[in-house]
Design an enzyme around this catalytic site. Structure first.
Site, PDB file in Angstrom:
ATOM      1  CG  HIS A 102       8.485  14.050 -15.521  1.00 22.28           C
ATOM      2  ND1 HIS A 102       7.325  14.276 -14.816  1.00 22.28           N
ATOM      3  CD2 HIS A 102       8.202  13.073 -16.428  1.00 22.28           C
ATOM      4  CE1 HIS A 102       6.386  13.469 -15.275  1.00 22.28           C
ATOM      5  NE2 HIS A 102       6.883  12.727 -16.248  1.00 22.28           N
ATOM      6  CB  CYS A 135       5.674  14.742 -18.492  1.00 24.23           C
ATOM      7  SG  CYS A 135       4.475  13.413 -18.533  1.00 24.23           S
ATOM      8  CG  ASN A 180       4.242  10.402 -14.953  1.00 25.69           C
ATOM      9  OD1 ASN A 180       4.000  11.601 -14.866  1.00 25.69           O
ATOM     10  ND2 ASN A 180       4.810   9.864 -16.014  1.00 25.69           N
TER      11      ASN A 180
HETATM   12  N1  COA Z   1       2.276  -6.020 -13.705  1.00 30.07           N
HETATM   13  C1  COA Z   1       2.869  -7.166 -14.054  1.00 30.07           C
HETATM   14  N2  COA Z   1       3.431  -7.346 -15.265  1.00 30.07           N
HETATM   15  C2  COA Z   1       3.389  -6.339 -16.125  1.00 30.07           C
HETATM   16  C3  COA Z   1       2.783  -5.108 -15.821  1.00 30.07           C
HETATM   17  C4  COA Z   1       2.199  -4.972 -14.551  1.00 30.07           C
HETATM   18  N3  COA Z   1       1.600  -3.840 -14.150  1.00 30.07           N
HETATM   19  N4  COA Z   1       2.898  -4.288 -16.868  1.00 30.07           N
HETATM   20  C5  COA Z   1       3.556  -4.962 -17.826  1.00 30.07           C
HETATM   21  N5  COA Z   1       3.846  -6.201 -17.374  1.00 30.07           N
HETATM   22  C6  COA Z   1       4.548  -7.287 -18.072  1.00 30.07           C
HETATM   23  C7  COA Z   1       4.529  -7.116 -19.580  1.00 30.07           C
HETATM   24  O1  COA Z   1       3.330  -7.640 -20.115  1.00 30.07           O
HETATM   25  C8  COA Z   1       5.731  -7.933 -19.985  1.00 30.07           C
HETATM   26  O2  COA Z   1       5.390  -9.277 -19.987  1.00 30.07           O
HETATM   27  P1  COA Z   1       5.949 -10.268 -21.119  1.00 30.07           P
HETATM   28  O3  COA Z   1       7.443 -10.232 -20.946  1.00 30.07           O
HETATM   29  O4  COA Z   1       5.319 -11.566 -20.765  1.00 30.07           O
HETATM   30  O5  COA Z   1       5.486  -9.674 -22.408  1.00 30.07           O
HETATM   31  C9  COA Z   1       6.721  -7.703 -18.842  1.00 30.07           C
HETATM   32  O6  COA Z   1       5.925  -7.233 -17.737  1.00 30.07           O
HETATM   33  C10 COA Z   1       7.794  -6.690 -19.142  1.00 30.07           C
HETATM   34  O7  COA Z   1       7.194  -5.559 -19.739  1.00 30.07           O
HETATM   35  P2  COA Z   1       8.020  -4.304 -20.160  1.00 30.07           P
HETATM   36  O8  COA Z   1       7.105  -3.296 -20.771  1.00 30.07           O
HETATM   37  O9  COA Z   1       9.223  -4.726 -20.962  1.00 30.07           O
HETATM   38  O10 COA Z   1       8.539  -3.812 -18.724  1.00 30.07           O
HETATM   39  P3  COA Z   1       9.498  -2.666 -18.363  1.00 30.07           P
HETATM   40  O11 COA Z   1      10.592  -3.159 -17.514  1.00 30.07           O
HETATM   41  O12 COA Z   1       9.877  -1.838 -19.565  1.00 30.07           O
HETATM   42  O13 COA Z   1       8.582  -1.750 -17.435  1.00 30.07           O
HETATM   43  C11 COA Z   1       7.341   0.288 -17.576  1.00 30.07           C
HETATM   44  C12 COA Z   1       7.404  -1.190 -17.951  1.00 30.07           C
HETATM   45  C13 COA Z   1       6.111   0.878 -18.213  1.00 30.07           C
HETATM   46  C14 COA Z   1       7.253   0.395 -16.076  1.00 30.07           C
HETATM   47  C15 COA Z   1       8.625   0.997 -18.083  1.00 30.07           C
HETATM   48  O14 COA Z   1       8.855   0.653 -19.412  1.00 30.07           O
HETATM   49  C16 COA Z   1       8.538   2.491 -17.984  1.00 30.07           C
HETATM   50  O15 COA Z   1       8.419   3.062 -16.932  1.00 30.07           O
HETATM   51  N6  COA Z   1       8.678   3.182 -19.125  1.00 30.07           N
HETATM   52  C17 COA Z   1       8.625   4.621 -19.150  1.00 30.07           C
HETATM   53  C18 COA Z   1       7.208   5.053 -19.146  1.00 30.07           C
HETATM   54  C19 COA Z   1       7.097   6.502 -18.840  1.00 30.07           C
HETATM   55  O16 COA Z   1       7.912   7.078 -18.188  1.00 30.07           O
HETATM   56  N7  COA Z   1       6.001   7.106 -19.304  1.00 30.07           N
HETATM   57  C20 COA Z   1       5.686   8.437 -19.039  1.00 30.07           C
HETATM   58  C21 COA Z   1       6.573   9.340 -19.778  1.00 30.07           C
HETATM   59  S1  COA Z   1       6.327  10.992 -19.255  1.00 30.07           S
END
Ligand code: COA
Length: 325
Positions: free
Chosen positions: A252, A112, A282
């Protein structure tokens, strides 16, 4: 001699996948995706439409706005983590589509942050007067490495391309600084384990879905905010500027909450921060040039505007580019 952006362009494929489409295929909801990421839709390439096809379309628009012919290009640098093929480079494929016969062409791999890494290379060649007209493209078909059964990642990524034509011009305007960083110790936060030379495509790779993105979301989230803040502060300090001197921040587009948290830490009002992730998701290396092109088309960038680009991504990599337009 400075590298000035004399043209921009962008392109996204026609197909759109909305959050409600994803509700039909994985256990998720529009509300969850919107609240956690700010994403509402993402564009998806058609079968056979690779990164070179998207990138060439964005490049054609960028060349037209720069009033340059493909034959005028001395160098083409393409940032992508989803090349059409392991080789040749996507840059050579774009060179072929454009008919940019005089250009040297190669790819840069920094996920990215790739577009900013590529800009920095272009800037150095231009300052050294090795090349004058340089095309920089960020292009991705992230859908090709997305596991559509994994709700944690399939909601995030989208396909698209953005391009900028840089020209060496004497004067005060142009790229003022680039700062690049890598931390290979954290390579395992976002990666595609299979399909490369370490684990070539095999039945096991396919069965275990190793040819798709693996991501540790919450750790990536925290580091992203920290790295983007540091990248912005480093650029300001190096140029003796303050937050108030920056007219437009183009981060980004990874997650709306990452962008807002970074802006909050920097004390930048959101009116000066570009956020288009809702529409595109993204798009990795394409996200910054897509947003840059949108801002140019909306007339938010004029001669003298200070634009700060900041990015982070797999690697880990992070970077800034400061431009006086
Ligand atoms: N729909 C519903 N629930 C979902 C889900 C979805 N699409 N994806 C994950 N969950 C659930 C998980 O299983 C978890 O459940 P649990 O508590 O029962 O285990 C819960 O939601 C929380 O998951 P978590 O990963 O802690 O959520 P989060 O608040 O961190 O959000 C992201 C997840 C991926 C959106 C977030 O972490 C993120 O954006 N991270 C950065 C990723 C990124 O930028 N990547 C590219 C880099 S260039």
């Amino acid at each position: 001699m400075r590298a000035r952006v004399v043209g921009t362009g962008s392109y996204v494929p026609r197909s759109v996948i909305t959050n409600s489409d994803l509700e039909q295929t994985v256990n998720t909801s529009d509300q969850w995706i919107t609240e956690r990421t700010g994403i509402r839709s993402r564009y998806i390439a058609s079968p056979g439409e690779g990164s070179s096809a998207l990138g060439a379309k964005a490049a054609t628009i960028a060349l037209a706005t720069a009033r340059l012919d493909p034959a005028d290009l001395d160098l083409i640098i393409v940032a992508t983590c989803t090349p059409d093929m392991p080789f040749p480079s996507t840059a050579c494929l774009i060179q072929s589509i454009l008919g940019a016969k005089a250009a040297v062409a190669f790819d840069v791999s920094a996920a990215c942050s790739g577009f900013l890494f590529a800009l920095s290379i272009a800037d150095h060649y231009i300052r050294l007067e090795t090349y004058r007209n340089v095309l920089v493209v960020g292009t991705e078909v992230m859908s090709s490495v997305t596991d559509w059964t994994d709700r944690a990642t399939c909601i995030i990524f989208g396909d698209g391309a953005g391009a900028a034509v840089l020209q060496g011009i004497k004067g005060e305007n142009g790229i003022l600084s680039n700062h690049l960083h890598s931390n290979g110790q954290r390579w395992d936060l976002i990666y595609v384990p299979g399909g490369g030379s370490q684990q070539p495509l095999s039945e096991t790779v396919l069965n275990e879905r190793l040819n798709f993105i693996k991501m540790r979301g919450s750790t990536t989230f925290k580091l992203a905010v920290k790295m983007m803040e540091e990248a912005a502060r480093e650029a300001l300090a190096a140029n003796n500027l303050t937050i108030d001197d920056i007219d437009l921040f183009i981060p980004h587009q990874a997650n709306a909450r990452i962008i807002k948290a970074t802006a909050e830490r920097l004390h930048v009002p959101m009116e000066r921060v570009v956020m288009n992730i809702g529409q595109y998701g993204n798009t990795s290396a394409a996200s910054v040039p897509l947003a840059l092109d949108e801002m140019v088309r909306e007339n938010r960038i004029k001669s003298g505007t200070h634009v700060l680009l900041i990015a982070f991504g797999s690697g880990l990599t992070w970077a800034s580019t400061l431009i006086r337009w």
